[in-house]
Motif scaffolding. Structure first.
Motif, PDB file in Angstrom:
ATOM      1  N   ILE A  45      -8.429  -3.126 -26.071  1.00 12.61           N
ATOM      2  CA  ILE A  45      -7.307  -2.328 -25.565  1.00 12.61           C
ATOM      3  C   ILE A  45      -7.033  -1.149 -26.502  1.00 12.61           C
ATOM      4  O   ILE A  45      -6.876  -0.013 -26.052  1.00 12.61           O
ATOM      5  N   ALA A  46      -7.007  -1.424 -27.791  1.00 12.89           N
ATOM      6  CA  ALA A  46      -6.736  -0.362 -28.763  1.00 12.89           C
ATOM      7  C   ALA A  46      -7.834   0.700 -28.738  1.00 12.89           C
ATOM      8  O   ALA A  46      -7.537   1.905 -28.797  1.00 12.89           O
ATOM      9  N   ILE A  58      -5.012  -0.065 -19.472  1.00 12.19           N
ATOM     10  CA  ILE A  58      -4.024  -0.672 -18.575  1.00 12.19           C
ATOM     11  C   ILE A  58      -4.687  -1.709 -17.672  1.00 12.19           C
ATOM     12  O   ILE A  58      -4.134  -2.791 -17.447  1.00 12.19           O
ATOM     13  N   VAL A  59      -5.886  -1.409 -17.174  1.00 17.15           N
ATOM     14  CA  VAL A  59      -6.613  -2.361 -16.326  1.00 17.15           C
ATOM     15  C   VAL A  59      -6.946  -3.628 -17.114  1.00 17.15           C
ATOM     16  O   VAL A  59      -6.815  -4.745 -16.602  1.00 17.15           O
ATOM     17  N   ILE A  60      -7.361  -3.479 -18.374  1.00 16.47           N
ATOM     18  CA  ILE A  60      -7.664  -4.648 -19.216  1.00 16.47           C
ATOM     19  C   ILE A  60      -6.417  -5.495 -19.407  1.00 16.47           C
ATOM     20  O   ILE A  60      -6.461  -6.722 -19.298  1.00 16.47           O
ATOM     21  N   VAL A  61      -5.281  -4.850 -19.687  1.00 14.84           N
ATOM     22  CA  VAL A  61      -4.032  -5.597 -19.875  1.00 14.84           C
ATOM     23  C   VAL A  61      -3.644  -6.321 -18.593  1.00 14.84           C
ATOM     24  O   VAL A  61      -3.291  -7.502 -18.614  1.00 14.84           O
ATOM     25  N   SER A  64      -6.821  -8.937 -17.481  1.00 15.32           N
ATOM     26  CA  SER A  64      -7.251  -9.927 -18.461  1.00 15.32           C
ATOM     27  C   SER A  64      -6.079 -10.567 -19.193  1.00 15.32           C
ATOM     28  O   SER A  64      -6.229 -11.653 -19.742  1.00 15.32           O
ATOM     29  N   GLY A  65      -4.945  -9.905 -19.211  1.00 22.40           N
ATOM     30  CA  GLY A  65      -3.805 -10.430 -19.940  1.00 22.40           C
ATOM     31  C   GLY A  65      -2.695 -10.976 -19.079  1.00 22.40           C
ATOM     32  O   GLY A  65      -2.167 -12.048 -19.344  1.00 22.40           O
ATOM     33  N   VAL A  70      -0.091 -15.039 -14.200  1.00 21.18           N
ATOM     34  CA  VAL A  70       0.669 -14.922 -12.950  1.00 21.18           C
ATOM     35  C   VAL A  70       0.005 -15.743 -11.856  1.00 21.18           C
ATOM     36  O   VAL A  70       0.672 -16.460 -11.101  1.00 21.18           O
ATOM     37  N   LYS A  71      -1.316 -15.663 -11.766  1.00 18.92           N
ATOM     38  CA  LYS A  71      -2.060 -16.419 -10.755  1.00 18.92           C
ATOM     39  C   LYS A  71      -1.835 -17.920 -10.926  1.00 18.92           C
ATOM     40  O   LYS A  71      -1.582 -18.640  -9.949  1.00 18.92           O
TER      41      LYS A  71
END
Length: 92
Positions: A45-46, A58-61, A64-65, A70-71
Motif C-alpha cells: 500500500i505504501a 485504494i483497491v488493495i485496501v 485485501s483489507g 465484511v464478507k
C-alpha cells in the motif's frame, strides 16, 4: 535457479555451477536465501501510494483489507439470523 516466497518475502536461490538443472526442488535443502523484495500488505500500500498509484493503493485496501472481513460478517449474519431463503439469496 529456484524462486520461492516464504513469509511474504520474495526469495531467490541460485543453483550450483555443476548442476544447472532443478529436478527435485526441496526448500529444506537450500542453504542460503537472498531477499529480493519484501512483499507485505502495508508495504504494498505504501509503495503504491508513494509511487503515484493511489487508485491501486485504494483497491488493495478495499479488496485485501476490508472486503474479506465484511464478507465474513455478512456470511455469519445470513447463517445465524432467521430469514427466508429468498431473503438470504438477495443478501448474498
Amino acid at each position: 535457479a529456484g524462486v520461492s516466497a516464504l513469509d511474504g518475502t520474495a526469495n531467490v536461490v541460485a543453483s550450483n555451477a555443476n548442476n544447472n538443472q532443478c529436478i527435485n526442488y526441496d526448500s529444506s535443502d537450500v542453504e542460503s536465501w537472498y531477499t529480493v523484495y519484501n512483499l507485505t500488505y502495508g508495504k504494498s500500500i505504501a509503495d503504491a501510494w508513494s509511487g503515484g498509484a493511489k487508485f491501486l493503493a485504494i483497491v488493495i485496501v478495499l479488496f485485501s483489507g476490508i472486503w474479506p472481513y465484511v464478507k465474513n460478517i455478512i456470511l455469519v449474519i445470513v447463517w445465524y439470523m432467521p430469514m427466508t431463503i429468498k431473503m438470504q439469496t438477495s443478501i448474498l
